[in-house]
Every structure is written in structure tokens, then in C-alpha cells.
Scaffold this active site. Structure first.
Site, PDB file in Angstrom:
ATOM      1  CG  ASP A  98      25.795  54.955  32.011  1.00 25.76           C
ATOM      2  OD1 ASP A  98      25.932  55.329  30.832  1.00 25.76           O
ATOM      3  OD2 ASP A  98      26.775  54.641  32.729  1.00 25.76           O
ATOM      4  CG  HIS A 113      26.958  43.643  30.748  1.00 27.73           C
ATOM      5  ND1 HIS A 113      28.062  43.911  31.516  1.00 27.73           N
ATOM      6  CD2 HIS A 113      27.228  42.457  30.113  1.00 27.73           C
ATOM      7  CE1 HIS A 113      28.968  42.959  31.362  1.00 27.73           C
ATOM      8  NE2 HIS A 113      28.490  42.070  30.501  1.00 27.73           N
ATOM      9  N   GLY A 180      38.139  52.030  31.330  1.00 34.33           N
ATOM     10  CA  GLY A 180      37.430  52.030  32.615  1.00 34.33           C
ATOM     11  C   GLY A 180      36.730  50.739  32.962  1.00 34.33           C
ATOM     12  CB  THR A 181      36.139  47.599  31.946  1.00 31.47           C
ATOM     13  OG1 THR A 181      35.706  46.308  32.386  1.00 31.47           O
ATOM     14  CG2 THR A 181      37.042  47.450  30.747  1.00 31.47           C
ATOM     15  CG  LEU A 208      41.829  55.749  38.546  1.00 33.81           C
ATOM     16  CD1 LEU A 208      41.980  57.190  38.065  1.00 33.81           C
ATOM     17  CD2 LEU A 208      40.711  55.651  39.584  1.00 33.81           C
ATOM     18  CD  GLU A 209      42.973  51.044  40.539  1.00 33.08           C
ATOM     19  OE1 GLU A 209      43.498  51.803  41.359  1.00 33.08           O
ATOM     20  OE2 GLU A 209      42.067  50.247  40.811  1.00 33.08           O
ATOM     21  CB  ALA A 225      37.571  58.108  31.963  1.00 32.38           C
TER      22      ALA A 225
HETATM   23  C1  BJW Z   1      38.304  54.485  36.253  1.00 29.68           C
HETATM   24  C2  BJW Z   1      37.849  55.591  36.898  1.00 29.68           C
HETATM   25  C3  BJW Z   1      38.019  56.782  36.225  1.00 29.68           C
HETATM   26  C4  BJW Z   1      37.469  53.995  38.208  1.00 29.68           C
HETATM   27  N1  BJW Z   1      38.568  56.767  35.041  1.00 29.68           N
HETATM   28  N2  BJW Z   1      38.856  54.400  35.085  1.00 29.68           N
HETATM   29  C5  BJW Z   1      34.834  31.662  35.739  1.00 29.68           C
HETATM   30  C6  BJW Z   1      35.754  31.998  34.762  1.00 29.68           C
HETATM   31  C7  BJW Z   1      35.379  32.765  33.661  1.00 29.68           C
HETATM   32  C8  BJW Z   1      34.079  33.213  33.499  1.00 29.68           C
HETATM   33  C9  BJW Z   1      33.163  32.869  34.469  1.00 29.68           C
HETATM   34  C10 BJW Z   1      33.531  32.101  35.575  1.00 29.68           C
HETATM   35  N3  BJW Z   1      32.444  31.934  36.343  1.00 29.68           N
HETATM   36  C11 BJW Z   1      31.398  32.578  35.762  1.00 29.68           C
HETATM   37  C12 BJW Z   1      31.836  33.155  34.621  1.00 29.68           C
HETATM   38  C13 BJW Z   1      31.039  33.961  33.671  1.00 29.68           C
HETATM   39  C14 BJW Z   1      30.632  35.288  34.308  1.00 29.68           C
HETATM   40  C15 BJW Z   1      31.868  35.998  34.838  1.00 29.68           C
HETATM   41  O1  BJW Z   1      32.619  36.615  34.112  1.00 29.68           O
HETATM   42  N4  BJW Z   1      32.096  35.946  36.152  1.00 29.68           N
HETATM   43  C16 BJW Z   1      33.292  36.532  36.711  1.00 29.68           C
HETATM   44  C17 BJW Z   1      32.900  37.400  37.903  1.00 29.68           C
HETATM   45  C18 BJW Z   1      34.272  35.435  37.020  1.00 29.68           C
HETATM   46  N5  BJW Z   1      30.029  36.076  33.238  1.00 29.68           N
HETATM   47  C19 BJW Z   1      28.742  35.958  32.956  1.00 29.68           C
HETATM   48  O2  BJW Z   1      27.991  35.271  33.628  1.00 29.68           O
HETATM   49  C20 BJW Z   1      28.264  36.709  31.734  1.00 29.68           C
HETATM   50  N6  BJW Z   1      27.605  35.806  30.879  1.00 29.68           N
HETATM   51  C21 BJW Z   1      28.252  34.826  30.254  1.00 29.68           C
HETATM   52  O3  BJW Z   1      29.452  34.619  30.398  1.00 29.68           O
HETATM   53  O4  BJW Z   1      27.447  34.089  29.416  1.00 29.68           O
HETATM   54  C22 BJW Z   1      28.033  33.005  28.687  1.00 29.68           C
HETATM   55  C23 BJW Z   1      28.212  33.399  27.238  1.00 29.68           C
HETATM   56  C24 BJW Z   1      29.023  34.443  26.892  1.00 29.68           C
HETATM   57  C25 BJW Z   1      29.196  34.780  25.550  1.00 29.68           C
HETATM   58  C26 BJW Z   1      28.551  34.083  24.567  1.00 29.68           C
HETATM   59  C27 BJW Z   1      27.724  33.031  24.919  1.00 29.68           C
HETATM   60  C28 BJW Z   1      27.563  32.689  26.259  1.00 29.68           C
HETATM   61  C29 BJW Z   1      27.276  37.800  32.131  1.00 29.68           C
HETATM   62  C30 BJW Z   1      27.935  38.915  32.873  1.00 29.68           C
HETATM   63  C31 BJW Z   1      26.889  39.919  33.377  1.00 29.68           C
HETATM   64  C32 BJW Z   1      27.516  41.046  34.179  1.00 29.68           C
HETATM   65  N7  BJW Z   1      26.476  41.807  34.770  1.00 29.68           N
HETATM   66  C33 BJW Z   1      26.832  43.016  35.535  1.00 29.68           C
HETATM   67  C34 BJW Z   1      25.524  43.652  36.077  1.00 29.68           C
HETATM   68  C35 BJW Z   1      24.741  44.312  34.907  1.00 29.68           C
HETATM   69  C36 BJW Z   1      23.628  45.169  35.370  1.00 29.68           C
HETATM   70  C37 BJW Z   1      24.089  46.368  36.190  1.00 29.68           C
HETATM   71  O5  BJW Z   1      24.918  47.145  35.697  1.00 29.68           O
HETATM   72  O6  BJW Z   1      23.638  46.478  37.336  1.00 29.68           O
HETATM   73  O7  BJW Z   1      27.523  43.949  34.689  1.00 29.68           O
HETATM   74  S1  BJW Z   1      28.013  42.704  36.851  1.00 29.68           S
HETATM   75  C38 BJW Z   1      28.898  44.202  36.644  1.00 29.68           C
HETATM   76  O8  BJW Z   1      30.268  43.936  36.215  1.00 29.68           O
HETATM   77  C39 BJW Z   1      28.210  44.941  35.473  1.00 29.68           C
HETATM   78  C40 BJW Z   1      29.394  45.491  34.717  1.00 29.68           C
HETATM   79  O9  BJW Z   1      29.022  45.795  33.395  1.00 29.68           O
HETATM   80  C41 BJW Z   1      30.421  44.400  34.861  1.00 29.68           C
HETATM   81  C42 BJW Z   1      31.842  44.846  34.623  1.00 29.68           C
HETATM   82  O10 BJW Z   1      32.238  45.788  35.586  1.00 29.68           O
HETATM   83  P1  BJW Z   1      33.207  46.962  35.145  1.00 29.68           P
HETATM   84  O11 BJW Z   1      32.528  47.873  34.218  1.00 29.68           O
HETATM   85  O12 BJW Z   1      34.498  46.417  34.722  1.00 29.68           O
HETATM   86  O13 BJW Z   1      33.331  47.768  36.544  1.00 29.68           O
HETATM   87  P2  BJW Z   1      34.380  47.537  37.725  1.00 29.68           P
HETATM   88  O14 BJW Z   1      33.847  48.234  38.917  1.00 29.68           O
HETATM   89  O15 BJW Z   1      34.719  46.105  37.878  1.00 29.68           O
HETATM   90  O16 BJW Z   1      35.713  48.275  37.220  1.00 29.68           O
HETATM   91  C43 BJW Z   1      35.777  49.666  37.059  1.00 29.68           C
HETATM   92  C44 BJW Z   1      37.168  50.024  36.531  1.00 29.68           C
HETATM   93  O17 BJW Z   1      37.177  51.422  36.261  1.00 29.68           O
HETATM   94  C45 BJW Z   1      38.302  49.745  37.535  1.00 29.68           C
HETATM   95  O18 BJW Z   1      39.381  49.096  36.862  1.00 29.68           O
HETATM   96  C46 BJW Z   1      38.729  51.143  37.995  1.00 29.68           C
HETATM   97  O19 BJW Z   1      40.121  51.245  38.249  1.00 29.68           O
HETATM   98  C47 BJW Z   1      38.361  51.977  36.793  1.00 29.68           C
HETATM   99  N8  BJW Z   1      38.045  53.366  37.126  1.00 29.68           N
HETATM  100  N9  BJW Z   1      37.317  55.186  38.148  1.00 29.68           N
HETATM  101  C48 BJW Z   1      38.984  55.596  34.480  1.00 29.68           C
HETATM  102  N10 BJW Z   1      37.602  57.926  36.783  1.00 29.68           N
END
Ligand code: BJW
Length: 247
Positions: A98, A113, A180-181, A208-209, A225
Site C-alpha cells: 500500500d 515487496h 506489525g510483522t 500487537l502480540e 500500532a
Molecule cells: C498488528 C496489528 C495492529 C495486527 N498493530 N500489529 C524456508 C525457510 C526460510 C525461507 C524460506 C523457506 N521456504 C521459502 C523461503 C523463502 C520465502 C519465505 O520466507 N517463505 C516463508 C513463508 C517460509 N521468501 C521468499 O520467497 C521471498 N524471496 C526470497 O526469499 O528470495 C530469495 C532472496 C532473498 C534475498 C536476497 C536474495 C534472494 C519473497 C517473499 C515475498 C512475500 N510476498 C508477500 C505478498 C506480496 C504482495 C502482496 O502484499 O499481496 O508479501 S506474502 C505476504 O507476507 C506479503 C507480506 O509483505 C509478507 C509478510 O507479512 P506480514 O507483513 O508480516 O503480515 P502478517 O499478516 O504475517 O503479520 C501481521 C502482524 O501484524 C502480526 O504479527 C499481527 O500480530 C500484527 N498486527 N494488527 C500492530 N493493529
């Protein structure tokens, strides 16, 4: 631990910072992964299998921004204030697609991202601003091919954007703050450890937690947040650093 007010700060934000603006997180109950299958919308294979489904998903997300349905909240505003008033460099690295940080006034910002309001041509790599629905019938402005445009977002298995700049900033910062991640997705989930190990940074989590990454942080503050981020920024600007509490 004494903190030099002139030193650099890196802030990582995730979906939780935009939750109180009305945008869903991914992994919380009722979040995006409860209503959409991860394998349909997050890996590139899902897009190539059914581009219309993925376009429909991102068109819905994009409309939330373009139709003015969401606005930056007090947490986004506090980070913009920190950048304006802190006597050192403040870099915000967001995982969010966003545009709420920039609308709140943050300028030193990396969208690791990608961005919902941009598209990329899979054929010629042209990247352009896009504030309307995207479909398989749209044409690339540069190469004029049809059906090659995709949302400029980073899916699983793709390399996040600006990684060299991010790692350089992590190694040069003295304070790393995660907001918030969930700490589930790499490489962002490894940033706190990297900043601490390579730059000797003090690490703080505002969430949050407790998150998966909580054990990595020297200080943790739990709460919404819109409350904990303005309070943290206020404390930083008024008092310097830190209490060392885990709350
Ligand atoms: C509050 C709140 C309030 C609620 N106040 N807080 C095995 C081991 C390790 C790694 C890997 C593995 N297998 C695969 C991988 C790599 C993979 C990965 O990590 N997978 C895991 C699932 C295991 N990663 C990748 O593939 C990445 N690429 C990569 O690693 O390339 C290699 C490389 C890296 C570096 C250099 C060179 C090469 C790419 C990752 C792409 C992620 N894409 C998405 C979609 C993007 C488009 C879209 O937004 O639609 O990104 S997935 C989704 O998750 C999105 C987010 O940005 C991302 C993270 O989510 P986020 O923001 O943490 O959200 P939530 O919902 O998980 O958490 C919210 C938090 O907020 C919670 O804790 C709540 O408590 C809190 N909260 N309300 C404060 N009011």
C-alpha cells in the site's frame, strides 16, 4: 545502554501497521490467507495458471487505495514525524504494497515487496504507475505487447527489491525497529538478527502480540500500532534512548 541521538535508524513495517487503516493482514484470523488460497495469489505459478484470478485479487486491493477507502493512521504519521525530526537518517523498509507511508509523508522509503499502484511488463521489464484495474487485455506502453503486464509485487520465490541498499542500511544502523510483522517471511524475518550481528544495532519490536521473531529483539512493546508507535516515537524524540523494558 546509551543511544547516540545522531545515529541511523532502520524501521521495518508489515501489514500490522496498516490494519487500523482498514487493510487486512495476511496471517491473522480473518486475514488475506483465510479468504484467498496462498498458492493461488502469492507464487508466480498461481499467476501464470490463472492470471484473471490474480488480477481480480489485486484489482480489489488497488481499488481500496485508489477509491480513497483507506487513509494513513497515527502510526504512519508518527514515522513521518520521526524522519522529519530525528537528527540522523531514518529509513523505512516496508513489506507493504500500500501507499500509506508516502501519503503520511515518509520520503526515505523502500517497498521491498513492491507497490500495488505499479505494474511491470514480464516481456520487457517496463515498470509504470497504474491506478486502475489491470487485465490480460492491457498493453505494455513500451513494447506494445498485450497480456504481459503483472502487478509490481514480490511473490514467494522472487527476489525482494533493493536488497543491497537494505543490507547496507542494516549494517550502518544503531537502532532497528520492527513494526506489525509476524516474522514469518524471509528475508525480512532475518533483518533484526542482521542489524544486531553486523551493525551492533539495538533491536525493538512493536507488535500487537508476540511474533515468531520476538526472541530476536532486545526490547518488545505489545499493543496496537496506532498507540505504541506514536508513544515510541515521542519517547525517542523527547528522551533519546532507551528503557530496555520488555512489556
Ligand atoms: C498488528 C496489528 C495492529 C495486527 N498493530 N500489529 C524456508 C525457510 C526460510 C525461507 C524460506 C523457506 N521456504 C521459502 C523461503 C523463502 C520465502 C519465505 O520466507 N517463505 C516463508 C513463508 C517460509 N521468501 C521468499 O520467497 C521471498 N524471496 C526470497 O526469499 O528470495 C530469495 C532472496 C532473498 C534475498 C536476497 C536474495 C534472494 C519473497 C517473499 C515475498 C512475500 N510476498 C508477500 C505478498 C506480496 C504482495 C502482496 O502484499 O499481496 O508479501 S506474502 C505476504 O507476507 C506479503 C507480506 O509483505 C509478507 C509478510 O507479512 P506480514 O507483513 O508480516 O503480515 P502478517 O499478516 O504475517 O503479520 C501481521 C502482524 O501484524 C502480526 O504479527 C499481527 O500480530 C500484527 N498486527 N494488527 C500492530 N493493529
Amino acid at each position: 545502554m546509551a543511544f547516540d541521538r545522531g545515529k541511523n535508524i532502520v524501521i521495518l513495517t508489515g501489514a500490522g501497521i496498516s490494519k487500523e487503516s482498514g487493510l487486512d493482514t495476511f496471517r491473522d484470523p480473518g486475514g488475506v490467507w483465510d479468504t484467498h488460497r496462498l498458492e493461488d495469489v502469492a507464487p508466480p505459478e498461481g499467476f501464470h495458471r490463472d492470471p484473471m484470478k490474480v488480477h481480480a485479487f489485486y484489482n480489489g486491493c488497488r481499488r481500496q487505495l485508489s477509491e480513497g477507502k483507506v487513509a494513513p493512521n497515527a502510526a504512519h504519521a508518527a514515522l513521518a514525524r520521526l524522519e522529519a525530526e530525528w537528527p540522523g537518517e531514518v529509513l523505512v523498509v516496508t513489506q507493504n504494497v500500500d501507499d500509506l507511508h508516502e501519503r503520511a509523508g515518509t520520503r526515505n522509503l523502500i517497498h521491498m515487496h513492491g507497490e500495488l499502484n505499479k505494474v511491470r511488463c514480464e516481456f520487457c521489464d517496463w515498470i509504470g504507475v497504474w491506478d486502475r484495474d489491470l487485465s490480460i487485455n492491457d498493453t505494455c506502453e513500451r513494447c506494445t505487447k498485450t497480456g504481459t503486464l503483472r502487478p509490481q509485487v514480490v511473490w514467494f520465490g522472487e527476489i525482494p527489491l533493493s536488497m543491497p541498499e537494505i543490507y547496507a542500511a542494516l549494517e550502518a544502523c544503531k537502532l532497528f525497529v520492527s513494526i506489525g510483522t509476524s516474522g514469518n517471511v524471509y528475508p525480512a524475518a532475518g533483518f533484526a538478527d542482521h542489524a544486531r550481528s553486523f551493525g551492533g544495532a539495538y533491536t525493538v519490536e512493536l507488535n500487537l502480540e508476540p511474533s515468531e521473531g520476538s526472541p530476536l529483539f532486545a526490547e518488545i512493546v505489545h499493543g496496537p500500532a496506532t498507540e505504541v508507535v506514536p508513544a515510541f516515537v515521542h519517547r525517542l524524540l523527547e528522551q533519546g534512548w532507551p528503557s530496555g523494558r520488555r512489556t
